[in-house]
Write a protein that holds these residues in place. Sequence first.
Motif, PDB file in Angstrom:
ATOM      1  N   TYR A  30      32.947 -16.988  -0.674  1.00  0.00           N
ATOM      2  CA  TYR A  30      31.972 -17.507  -1.546  1.00  0.00           C
ATOM      3  C   TYR A  30      31.081 -16.133  -1.726  1.00  0.00           C
ATOM      4  O   TYR A  30      30.644 -15.652  -1.005  1.00  0.00           O
ATOM      5  CB  TYR A  30      31.041 -18.609  -0.934  1.00  0.00           C
ATOM      6  N   SER A  31      30.695 -15.890  -2.987  1.00  0.00           N
ATOM      7  CA  SER A  31      29.633 -15.171  -3.437  1.00  0.00           C
ATOM      8  C   SER A  31      28.219 -15.807  -3.043  1.00  0.00           C
ATOM      9  O   SER A  31      28.226 -16.797  -2.380  1.00  0.00           O
ATOM     10  CB  SER A  31      29.526 -14.931  -5.011  1.00  0.00           C
ATOM     11  N   GLN A  32      27.061 -14.944  -3.156  1.00  0.00           N
ATOM     12  CA  GLN A  32      25.901 -15.343  -2.694  1.00  0.00           C
ATOM     13  C   GLN A  32      25.538 -16.387  -4.070  1.00  0.00           C
ATOM     14  O   GLN A  32      26.108 -16.427  -5.190  1.00  0.00           O
ATOM     15  CB  GLN A  32      24.705 -14.209  -2.879  1.00  0.00           C
ATOM     16  N   PRO A  33      24.722 -17.452  -3.639  1.00  0.00           N
ATOM     17  CA  PRO A  33      24.428 -18.136  -4.834  1.00  0.00           C
ATOM     18  C   PRO A  33      23.442 -17.727  -6.008  1.00  0.00           C
ATOM     19  O   PRO A  33      23.007 -16.738  -5.831  1.00  0.00           O
ATOM     20  CB  PRO A  33      23.383 -19.373  -4.125  1.00  0.00           C
ATOM     21  N   TYR A  34      23.861 -18.209  -7.175  1.00  0.00           N
ATOM     22  CA  TYR A  34      23.187 -17.748  -8.523  1.00  0.00           C
ATOM     23  C   TYR A  34      22.344 -18.706  -9.191  1.00  0.00           C
ATOM     24  O   TYR A  34      21.493 -18.484 -10.013  1.00  0.00           O
ATOM     25  CB  TYR A  34      24.168 -16.915  -9.299  1.00  0.00           C
ATOM     26  N   LEU A  35      22.520 -20.163  -8.915  1.00  0.00           N
ATOM     27  CA  LEU A  35      22.212 -21.168  -9.274  1.00  0.00           C
ATOM     28  C   LEU A  35      21.956 -22.334  -8.219  1.00  0.00           C
ATOM     29  O   LEU A  35      22.852 -22.236  -7.457  1.00  0.00           O
ATOM     30  CB  LEU A  35      22.613 -21.565 -10.880  1.00  0.00           C
ATOM     31  N   GLN A  36      20.911 -23.362  -8.428  1.00  0.00           N
ATOM     32  CA  GLN A  36      20.995 -24.423  -7.708  1.00  0.00           C
ATOM     33  C   GLN A  36      21.067 -25.795  -8.515  1.00  0.00           C
ATOM     34  O   GLN A  36      20.518 -25.884  -9.257  1.00  0.00           O
ATOM     35  CB  GLN A  36      19.889 -24.679  -6.895  1.00  0.00           C
ATOM     36  N   VAL A  37      22.173 -26.607  -8.074  1.00  0.00           N
ATOM     37  CA  VAL A  37      22.284 -27.773  -9.021  1.00  0.00           C
ATOM     38  C   VAL A  37      22.263 -29.004  -7.993  1.00  0.00           C
ATOM     39  O   VAL A  37      22.580 -28.877  -6.998  1.00  0.00           O
ATOM     40  CB  VAL A  37      23.856 -27.704  -9.700  1.00  0.00           C
ATOM     41  N   ARG A  38      21.403 -30.008  -8.320  1.00  0.00           N
ATOM     42  CA  ARG A  38      21.462 -31.171  -7.822  1.00  0.00           C
ATOM     43  C   ARG A  38      22.068 -32.335  -8.353  1.00  0.00           C
ATOM     44  O   ARG A  38      21.985 -32.564  -9.614  1.00  0.00           O
ATOM     45  CB  ARG A  38      19.808 -31.413  -7.697  1.00  0.00           C
ATOM     46  N   GLU A  39      22.656 -33.155  -7.555  1.00  0.00           N
ATOM     47  CA  GLU A  39      23.523 -34.379  -8.040  1.00  0.00           C
ATOM     48  C   GLU A  39      22.744 -35.647  -7.386  1.00  0.00           C
ATOM     49  O   GLU A  39      22.511 -35.614  -6.448  1.00  0.00           O
ATOM     50  CB  GLU A  39      24.940 -34.185  -7.629  1.00  0.00           C
ATOM     51  N   TYR A  40      22.826 -36.644  -8.366  1.00  0.00           N
ATOM     52  CA  TYR A  40      22.090 -37.919  -8.341  1.00  0.00           C
ATOM     53  C   TYR A  40      23.041 -38.993  -8.845  1.00  0.00           C
ATOM     54  O   TYR A  40      23.796 -38.838  -9.581  1.00  0.00           O
ATOM     55  CB  TYR A  40      20.624 -38.069  -9.010  1.00  0.00           C
ATOM     56  N   LEU A  41      22.396 -40.154  -8.308  1.00  0.00           N
ATOM     57  CA  LEU A  41      23.127 -41.340  -9.016  1.00  0.00           C
ATOM     58  C   LEU A  41      22.266 -41.675  -9.942  1.00  0.00           C
ATOM     59  O   LEU A  41      20.846 -41.690  -9.666  1.00  0.00           O
ATOM     60  CB  LEU A  41      23.258 -42.459  -7.871  1.00  0.00           C
ATOM     61  N   TYR A  42      22.823 -42.101 -11.286  1.00  0.00           N
ATOM     62  CA  TYR A  42      21.934 -42.549 -12.264  1.00  0.00           C
ATOM     63  C   TYR A  42      22.379 -44.248 -12.663  1.00  0.00           C
ATOM     64  O   TYR A  42      23.576 -44.265 -12.812  1.00  0.00           O
ATOM     65  CB  TYR A  42      22.278 -41.618 -13.380  1.00  0.00           C
ATOM     66  N   LEU A  47      21.149 -44.410  -0.239  1.00  0.00           N
ATOM     67  CA  LEU A  47      22.583 -44.706  -0.277  1.00  0.00           C
ATOM     68  C   LEU A  47      23.245 -45.743   0.901  1.00  0.00           C
ATOM     69  O   LEU A  47      23.988 -46.451   0.610  1.00  0.00           O
ATOM     70  CB  LEU A  47      23.318 -43.137   0.256  1.00  0.00           C
ATOM     71  N   ASP A  48      22.350 -45.483   1.990  1.00  0.00           N
ATOM     72  CA  ASP A  48      23.048 -46.537   2.982  1.00  0.00           C
ATOM     73  C   ASP A  48      22.631 -48.170   2.739  1.00  0.00           C
ATOM     74  O   ASP A  48      23.211 -48.875   3.758  1.00  0.00           O
ATOM     75  CB  ASP A  48      22.330 -46.091   4.378  1.00  0.00           C
ATOM     76  N   GLN A  49      21.981 -48.166   1.868  1.00  0.00           N
ATOM     77  CA  GLN A  49      21.617 -49.763   1.559  1.00  0.00           C
ATOM     78  C   GLN A  49      22.301 -50.156   0.239  1.00  0.00           C
ATOM     79  O   GLN A  49      22.152 -51.234  -0.183  1.00  0.00           O
ATOM     80  CB  GLN A  49      20.166 -49.912   1.230  1.00  0.00           C
ATOM     81  N   LEU A  50      23.251 -49.259  -0.525  1.00  0.00           N
ATOM     82  CA  LEU A  50      23.990 -49.587  -1.568  1.00  0.00           C
ATOM     83  C   LEU A  50      25.281 -50.458  -1.158  1.00  0.00           C
ATOM     84  O   LEU A  50      26.216 -49.800  -0.462  1.00  0.00           O
ATOM     85  CB  LEU A  50      24.367 -48.367  -2.501  1.00  0.00           C
ATOM     86  N   HIS A  51      25.670 -51.610  -1.800  1.00  0.00           N
ATOM     87  CA  HIS A  51      26.913 -52.424  -1.288  1.00  0.00           C
ATOM     88  C   HIS A  51      27.159 -52.951  -2.644  1.00  0.00           C
ATOM     89  O   HIS A  51      26.538 -53.480  -3.448  1.00  0.00           O
ATOM     90  CB  HIS A  51      26.083 -53.539  -0.550  1.00  0.00           C
ATOM     91  N   ALA A  52      28.491 -53.088  -2.422  1.00  0.00           N
ATOM     92  CA  ALA A  52      29.250 -53.538  -3.626  1.00  0.00           C
ATOM     93  C   ALA A  52      29.133 -53.162  -5.022  1.00  0.00           C
ATOM     94  O   ALA A  52      28.940 -53.864  -6.157  1.00  0.00           O
ATOM     95  CB  ALA A  52      29.188 -55.181  -3.473  1.00  0.00           C
ATOM     96  N   LEU A  53      28.740 -51.953  -5.109  1.00  0.00           N
ATOM     97  CA  LEU A  53      28.746 -51.087  -6.655  1.00  0.00           C
ATOM     98  C   LEU A  53      29.613 -50.396  -6.972  1.00  0.00           C
ATOM     99  O   LEU A  53      30.295 -49.838  -6.002  1.00  0.00           O
ATOM    100  CB  LEU A  53      27.306 -50.354  -6.463  1.00  0.00           C
ATOM    101  N   ARG A  54      29.931 -50.195  -8.101  1.00  0.00           N
ATOM    102  CA  ARG A  54      31.252 -49.338  -8.747  1.00  0.00           C
ATOM    103  C   ARG A  54      30.312 -48.168  -9.381  1.00  0.00           C
ATOM    104  O   ARG A  54      29.567 -48.217  -9.929  1.00  0.00           O
ATOM    105  CB  ARG A  54      31.968 -50.029  -9.721  1.00  0.00           C
ATOM    106  N   ILE A  55      30.874 -47.027  -8.670  1.00  0.00           N
ATOM    107  CA  ILE A  55      30.162 -45.636  -9.058  1.00  0.00           C
ATOM    108  C   ILE A  55      31.152 -44.934 -10.176  1.00  0.00           C
ATOM    109  O   ILE A  55      32.431 -44.821  -9.736  1.00  0.00           O
ATOM    110  CB  ILE A  55      29.943 -44.795  -7.921  1.00  0.00           C
ATOM    111  N   GLY A  56      30.704 -44.336 -11.027  1.00  0.00           N
ATOM    112  CA  GLY A  56      31.624 -43.617 -12.164  1.00  0.00           C
ATOM    113  C   GLY A  56      31.499 -42.115 -11.546  1.00  0.00           C
ATOM    114  O   GLY A  56      30.415 -41.519 -11.388  1.00  0.00           O
ATOM    115  N   VAL A  57      32.746 -41.679 -11.512  1.00  0.00           N
ATOM    116  CA  VAL A  57      32.934 -40.382 -10.918  1.00  0.00           C
ATOM    117  C   VAL A  57      33.741 -39.423 -11.885  1.00  0.00           C
ATOM    118  O   VAL A  57      34.715 -40.164 -12.478  1.00  0.00           O
ATOM    119  CB  VAL A  57      33.171 -40.108  -9.584  1.00  0.00           C
ATOM    120  N   MET A  66      26.112 -37.578 -10.928  1.00  0.00           N
ATOM    121  CA  MET A  66      26.056 -36.751 -12.313  1.00  0.00           C
ATOM    122  C   MET A  66      25.048 -35.445 -11.818  1.00  0.00           C
ATOM    123  O   MET A  66      23.965 -35.804 -10.953  1.00  0.00           O
ATOM    124  CB  MET A  66      25.567 -37.004 -13.695  1.00  0.00           C
ATOM    125  N   VAL A  67      25.088 -34.225 -12.139  1.00  0.00           N
ATOM    126  CA  VAL A  67      24.118 -33.172 -12.100  1.00  0.00           C
ATOM    127  C   VAL A  67      23.167 -33.488 -12.782  1.00  0.00           C
ATOM    128  O   VAL A  67      23.339 -34.003 -13.933  1.00  0.00           O
ATOM    129  CB  VAL A  67      24.920 -31.841 -12.288  1.00  0.00           C
TER     130      VAL A  67
END
Length: 269
Positions: A112-124, A136-146, A189-190
């Motif tokens: 891997y090269s050195q980082p050139y950007l930082q990206v953050r992923e979340y649930l929306y 996250l540890d309290q999410l149950h019976a949900l469908r997540i789009g990926v 998504m990012v």
Amino acid sequence: NRDVHEVYRAHCRWLYGCVVMTALWCSTGLAQSLSGGATQWPPYSYLDGNGRATGIAVDVMRKAMAQSGNQLEFVFHPAKRLNALLDEGRLDLNYADSPAWNADDATERFVYSQPYLQVREYLYFLADHPARHLPLDQLHALRIGVVRGYTYRSLDDAVDSGQLSTLETSRDHALLDLLVRRRVDAVAMVDELFYDQLAARKLDQQGFTRGAKLSDAPLVIKLQRQHVAQLPRLNAALQALIRSGEVERIRRSYMRVPASPPGQASVEH
């Protein structure tokens, strides 16, 4: 004495020429034409209306490769196909990857090269979803789009245990459709990509809420281990682009809206 000095100066010029030619030869030997893969991942990497590779990561790579003396061929594949080609050694690198998105044993085959950007992923979520503020540890019976082929290590245990399920699609932009149509409870998504999609479709940010953070990932170049000799030159080029402010200038040039979260801030962990 004059003749001796002339001979000495001529010898110095000859030695200098040898040093320059050797340096150029070494530089040429290190420079390569490389094949670099990524997914259609606007605003980071995608094909524009003329079929030309463009995006934040693409522009950074063009400049980094030029400064390091390399040439890069940009190719695009769905995530699953891209990872297969890299694993098979049929691509030299992924220029928009992260160690956080790879298995721990990936370092046996890649560097891997050195980082050139930082990206953050979340649930929306949609703004009215009852689970939008839960960790996250309290999410149950949900469908997540990926996106098919993307890895979300923070979700792996919950998906493997059946606590959560996923619905896969081939492109990032299709995730927003799934969410708006309520075919999924949330999408992974990012952050900047989500904002970009909202702006592109002229959707009100207040209709959505950012949920739990999935990753805070450094964006790097992932190279086949056989190209490890390229790292010092690439890292030097990336450092120069970062220090000059060029990477940030490129990033901002692709942002349709400021990177501020829609809805109320929620779980950060």
